[in-house]
Scaffold this motif. Structure first.
Motif, PDB file in Angstrom:
ATOM      1  N   ASN A   3      11.737  -9.615   3.355  1.00  0.00           N
ATOM      2  CA  ASN A   3      11.184 -11.385   3.148  1.00  0.00           C
ATOM      3  C   ASN A   3      11.800 -12.154   1.646  1.00  0.00           C
ATOM      4  OD1 ASN A   3      10.561 -10.284   0.354  1.00  0.00           O
ATOM      5  ND2 ASN A   3       9.464  -8.896   1.080  1.00  0.00           N
ATOM      6  N   ILE A   9       7.140 -14.835  -6.478  1.00  0.00           N
ATOM      7  CA  ILE A   9       6.175 -14.193  -7.104  1.00  0.00           C
ATOM      8  C   ILE A   9       6.739 -13.244  -8.428  1.00  0.00           C
ATOM      9  CG2 ILE A   9       4.388 -14.419  -5.220  1.00  0.00           C
ATOM     10  CD1 ILE A   9       5.475 -11.465  -4.823  1.00  0.00           C
ATOM     11  N   ARG A  13       3.645  -9.081  -9.351  1.00  0.00           N
ATOM     12  CA  ARG A  13       2.598  -9.708  -8.701  1.00  0.00           C
ATOM     13  C   ARG A  13       3.806  -8.770  -7.909  1.00  0.00           C
ATOM     14  NH1 ARG A  13       1.873 -15.812 -10.487  1.00  0.00           N
ATOM     15  NH2 ARG A  13       0.520 -15.924 -12.300  1.00  0.00           N
ATOM     16  N   PHE A  14       4.825  -8.693  -7.297  1.00  0.00           N
ATOM     17  CA  PHE A  14       5.573  -7.999  -6.108  1.00  0.00           C
ATOM     18  C   PHE A  14       4.947  -6.697  -6.075  1.00  0.00           C
ATOM     19  CE2 PHE A  14       8.424  -6.045  -3.221  1.00  0.00           C
ATOM     20  CZ  PHE A  14       8.699  -6.628  -2.093  1.00  0.00           C
ATOM     21  N   ASN A  16       1.961  -5.383  -8.009  1.00  0.00           N
ATOM     22  CA  ASN A  16       0.597  -5.196  -6.877  1.00  0.00           C
ATOM     23  C   ASN A  16       0.732  -5.832  -5.831  1.00  0.00           C
ATOM     24  OD1 ASN A  16       0.345  -5.178  -9.678  1.00  0.00           O
ATOM     25  ND2 ASN A  16      -0.017  -7.375 -10.604  1.00  0.00           N
ATOM     26  N   VAL A  17       1.335  -6.332  -4.997  1.00  0.00           N
ATOM     27  CA  VAL A  17       0.626  -6.817  -3.278  1.00  0.00           C
ATOM     28  C   VAL A  17       1.111  -5.308  -2.790  1.00  0.00           C
ATOM     29  CG1 VAL A  17       1.962  -8.003  -1.437  1.00  0.00           C
ATOM     30  CG2 VAL A  17       1.659  -8.806  -3.329  1.00  0.00           C
ATOM     31  N   ILE A  18       2.845  -4.323  -3.456  1.00  0.00           N
ATOM     32  CA  ILE A  18       3.047  -3.288  -2.655  1.00  0.00           C
ATOM     33  C   ILE A  18       1.771  -2.294  -2.869  1.00  0.00           C
ATOM     34  CG2 ILE A  18       4.666  -1.200  -2.964  1.00  0.00           C
ATOM     35  CD1 ILE A  18       5.657  -4.280  -1.839  1.00  0.00           C
ATOM     36  N   HIS A  20      -1.706  -2.636  -3.320  1.00  0.00           N
ATOM     37  CA  HIS A  20      -2.890  -2.835  -2.502  1.00  0.00           C
ATOM     38  C   HIS A  20      -2.703  -3.064  -1.404  1.00  0.00           C
ATOM     39  CE1 HIS A  20      -6.269  -5.217  -1.489  1.00  0.00           C
ATOM     40  NE2 HIS A  20      -5.724  -5.851  -0.693  1.00  0.00           N
ATOM     41  N   VAL A  21      -1.671  -3.567  -0.177  1.00  0.00           N
ATOM     42  CA  VAL A  21      -0.877  -2.648   0.849  1.00  0.00           C
ATOM     43  C   VAL A  21      -0.831  -1.294   1.275  1.00  0.00           C
ATOM     44  CG1 VAL A  21       0.580  -3.382   2.971  1.00  0.00           C
ATOM     45  CG2 VAL A  21       0.082  -5.091   1.058  1.00  0.00           C
TER      46      VAL A  21
END
Length: 95
Positions: A3, A9, A13-14, A16-18, A20-21
């Motif tokens: 990416n 973001i 936030r990055f 948090n995404v990591i 979560h995934v």
């Protein structure tokens, strides 16, 4: 995950995404501006005007620190110098 997303973001936030995934590996590409603007001069330059409000300059060492905070360590880094005063850096991480 490959990416240029992090620039829009931010680190938190990055993270948090990591989280979560929860992947085993994460591959990130960031753009470093060695000279000049983060957008190259072209006839389409002004299509990016609105993005200036959300764009954040991401630094290699700060990204590595942010990823260590969520238990991902850097396992590989590749760099490519571009002819327009920019450099793309790919950093691969493993949990």
């Amino acid at each position: 995950m490959k990416n240029l997303l992090i620039e829009y973001i931010g680190y938190e936030r990055f993270q948090n995404v990591i989280k979560h995934v929860n992947p085993k590996y994460v591959s990130c590409i960031i753009q470093l501006n060695l000279e000049g603007s983060w957008v190259s001069d072209s006839p389409y330059l002004h299509t990016f005007d609105g993005l200036e409000q959300v764009h954040q300059q991401i630094e290699e060492h700060a990204l590595e620190k942010a990823m260590l905070e969520i238990e991902y360590r850097s396992i590989k880094t590749l760099e490519r110098i571009l002819p327009n005063g920019k450099k793309l850096v790919q950093i691969d991480f493993e949990r």
